[in-house]
Design a protein around this motif. Sequence first.
Motif, mmCIF file in Angstrom:
data_model
loop_
_atom_site.group_PDB
_atom_site.id
_atom_site.type_symbol
_atom_site.label_atom_id
_atom_site.label_comp_id
_atom_site.label_asym_id
_atom_site.label_seq_id
_atom_site.Cartn_x
_atom_site.Cartn_y
_atom_site.Cartn_z
ATOM 1 N N LEU A 1 0.947 -3.589 3.938
ATOM 2 C CA LEU A 1 1.466 -3.914 5.268
ATOM 3 C C LEU A 1 1.323 -2.755 6.253
ATOM 4 C CD1 LEU A 1 4.717 -5.783 4.213
ATOM 5 C CD2 LEU A 1 2.672 -6.798 5.253
ATOM 6 N N ARG B 1 14.328 -3.723 5.096
ATOM 7 C CA ARG B 1 14.208 -5.096 5.604
ATOM 8 C C ARG B 1 14.603 -6.114 4.546
ATOM 9 N NH1 ARG B 1 9.746 -6.300 9.775
ATOM 10 N NH2 ARG B 1 10.990 -8.202 9.783
ATOM 11 N N VAL C 1 7.366 -3.307 -4.372
ATOM 12 C CA VAL C 1 7.624 -3.117 -2.938
ATOM 13 C C VAL C 1 6.753 -1.986 -2.376
ATOM 14 C CG1 VAL C 1 9.376 -2.445 -1.239
ATOM 15 C CG2 VAL C 1 9.914 -4.156 -2.994
ATOM 16 N N CYS D 1 3.304 0.010 6.190
ATOM 17 C CA CYS D 1 4.612 0.593 6.481
ATOM 18 C C CYS D 1 5.077 1.366 5.261
ATOM 19 C CB CYS D 1 5.625 -0.483 6.872
ATOM 20 S SG CYS D 1 6.076 -1.613 5.536
ATOM 21 N N THR E 1 10.373 -12.275 -1.498
ATOM 22 C CA THR E 1 10.577 -11.393 -2.637
ATOM 23 C C THR E 1 11.399 -12.107 -3.704
ATOM 24 O OG1 THR E 1 12.596 -10.431 -1.724
ATOM 25 C CG2 THR E 1 10.520 -9.323 -1.186
ATOM 26 N N HIS F 1 11.021 1.461 4.530
ATOM 27 C CA HIS F 1 11.187 0.482 5.605
ATOM 28 C C HIS F 1 11.225 -0.939 5.038
ATOM 29 C CE1 HIS F 1 10.871 -1.358 9.544
ATOM 30 N NE2 HIS F 1 9.878 -2.094 9.083
ATOM 31 N N LEU F 2 10.312 -1.244 4.123
ATOM 32 C CA LEU F 2 10.289 -2.588 3.548
ATOM 33 C C LEU F 2 11.545 -2.833 2.709
ATOM 34 C CD1 LEU F 2 8.881 -5.271 3.288
ATOM 35 C CD2 LEU F 2 7.467 -4.311 1.452
ATOM 36 N N HIS F 3 11.991 -1.835 1.950
ATOM 37 C CA HIS F 3 13.242 -1.972 1.195
ATOM 38 C C HIS F 3 14.412 -2.268 2.145
ATOM 39 C CE1 HIS F 3 12.388 -1.160 -2.990
ATOM 40 N NE2 HIS F 3 11.653 -0.107 -2.676
ATOM 41 N N VAL G 1 7.448 -8.368 -4.654
ATOM 42 C CA VAL G 1 6.909 -9.157 -3.544
ATOM 43 C C VAL G 1 5.944 -10.184 -4.094
ATOM 44 C CG1 VAL G 1 5.527 -9.042 -1.424
ATOM 45 C CG2 VAL G 1 7.199 -7.240 -1.935
ATOM 46 N N LEU H 1 2.300 -12.407 0.778
ATOM 47 C CA LEU H 1 1.691 -11.234 1.410
ATOM 48 C C LEU H 1 0.323 -11.609 1.987
ATOM 49 C CD1 LEU H 1 1.914 -8.168 1.913
ATOM 50 C CD2 LEU H 1 0.945 -7.838 -0.369
ATOM 51 N N SER I 1 12.965 -9.611 5.602
ATOM 52 C CA SER I 1 11.659 -9.188 5.108
ATOM 53 C C SER I 1 10.584 -10.141 5.619
ATOM 54 C CB SER I 1 11.659 -9.185 3.581
ATOM 55 O OG SER I 1 10.359 -8.965 3.090
ATOM 56 N N ALA J 1 4.174 -2.560 0.642
ATOM 57 C CA ALA J 1 4.347 -1.772 1.866
ATOM 58 C C ALA J 1 3.034 -1.105 2.261
ATOM 59 C CB ALA J 1 5.445 -0.733 1.668
#
Length: 90
Positions: free
Chosen positions: A44, A54, A37, A46, A64, A50-52, A73, A78, A60, A41
């Motif tokens: 992405l 979502r 993750v 971020c 995942t 934040h990704l965790h 992921v 991606l 998300s 991230a």
Amino acid sequence: MPRKSIETPGSLALARTSGTARPTLADIRTWPATVSVPQAAKALGCSANHLHSRIKRGDSPVKTLPFGSRHVVITADLVRLLSGEERKSA
């Protein structure tokens, strides 16, 4: 005598992106089938937190796979997201 390390294209791309620089789409295409993750991230743009968040909420932007309390992921998803392709309906 120093030992030589053997590096694959994927390991080189992961090594190049271990700093603060964002990986390119070409780099990401060489990554393994799944990535952590935090690595996703970074791609992405971020934070991992934040990704965790979502992922926990179920919204998300990337697919995942859960492994106990950990998620990974799917790199192909991606790449799909970052290249602007539409998500296929299941």
